[in-house]
Design a protein around this motif. Structure first.
Motif, short mmCIF file in Angstrom:
data_model
loop_
_atom_site.label_atom_id
_atom_site.label_comp_id
_atom_site.label_asym_id
_atom_site.label_seq_id
_atom_site.Cartn_x
_atom_site.Cartn_y
_atom_site.Cartn_z
N ARG A 206 0.87 -1.18 0.00
CA ARG A 206 0.00 0.00 0.00
C ARG A 206 0.91 1.22 0.00
NH1 ARG A 206 -4.94 2.17 -1.22
NH2 ARG A 206 -5.26 3.97 0.09
N TYR A 207 0.83 2.01 -1.07
CA TYR A 207 1.68 3.19 -1.20
C TYR A 207 1.09 4.36 -0.43
CZ TYR A 207 4.29 0.70 -4.71
OH TYR A 207 5.07 -0.22 -5.36
N VAL A 208 1.90 4.97 0.43
CA VAL A 208 1.49 6.14 1.18
C VAL A 208 1.78 7.38 0.34
CG1 VAL A 208 1.86 7.47 3.29
CG2 VAL A 208 1.89 4.96 3.36
N ASN A 209 2.97 7.44 -0.24
CA ASN A 209 3.35 8.47 -1.19
C ASN A 209 4.42 7.87 -2.12
OD1 ASN A 209 5.93 8.77 0.11
ND2 ASN A 209 5.00 10.18 1.58
N ARG A 210 5.03 8.66 -2.98
CA ARG A 210 5.98 8.09 -3.95
C ARG A 210 7.27 7.59 -3.31
NH1 ARG A 210 8.46 12.93 -7.56
NH2 ARG A 210 10.49 12.31 -6.82
N PHE A 211 7.53 7.95 -2.07
CA PHE A 211 8.75 7.52 -1.39
C PHE A 211 8.54 6.39 -0.39
CE2 PHE A 211 9.29 12.10 -2.30
CZ PHE A 211 10.35 12.01 -3.19
N PHE A 212 7.33 6.19 0.07
CA PHE A 212 7.08 5.31 1.20
C PHE A 212 5.89 4.39 0.94
CE2 PHE A 212 5.19 4.50 5.42
CZ PHE A 212 6.29 3.99 6.07
#
Length: 136
Positions: free
Chosen positions: A29-35
């Protein structure tokens, strides 16, 4: 889309008896493009464990993965990829695991199509190998 299913596997049959393998299946599950956070299963030879952790993109585009399994083992992986041409890239991964200690991989991937590529690599445990990469 902020959801991803991921399957990774490695098989070593040369200089190992019996054949050794490692399969990781995760839901990310992607929180944002980095995490991103993930949950899944790890299957090695005759061992099955649940895993959970997170992936974080570090400065200079170093990829990192931090995970814990249901047996309490901790693993951290750092990786870097360097694009040589539109179709070819070099990659390297370094992994520390409290159970199996240190492993590393280096190699090259050549993309034949958008979702298909050829891979040649050297793994510190399995030795020289080649394979295909499918991205869907």
């Amino acid at each position: 889309n902020k959801n991803s299913l991921r399957a990774e596997w490695q098989v070593g049959w040369q200089d190992v008896s019996p054949t050794e393998y490692e399969v990781n299946l995760t839901y990310d599950r992607y929180v944002n493009r980095f995490f991103s956070v993930f949950l899944g299963g790890a299957f090695e030879n005759e061992t099955e464990r649940g895993i959970f952790g997170f992936r974080y993109l570090l400065p200079l585009n170093f990829e990192s993965e931090w995970r814990v399994d249901t047996a309490g083992e901790f693993r951290v992986t750092l990786g870097k990829s360097l694009q040589l041409t539109n179709n070819a890239n070099l990659f390297a991964d370094f992994e520390y695991d409290t159970e199996s200690s240190i492993e590393w991989t280096t190699g090259m991937e050549y993309s034949i199509a958008k979702h298909f590529g050829l891979v040649a690599q050297y793994h510190s445990e399995f030795g020289v190998g080649a394979g295909i990469r499918l991205v869907y």
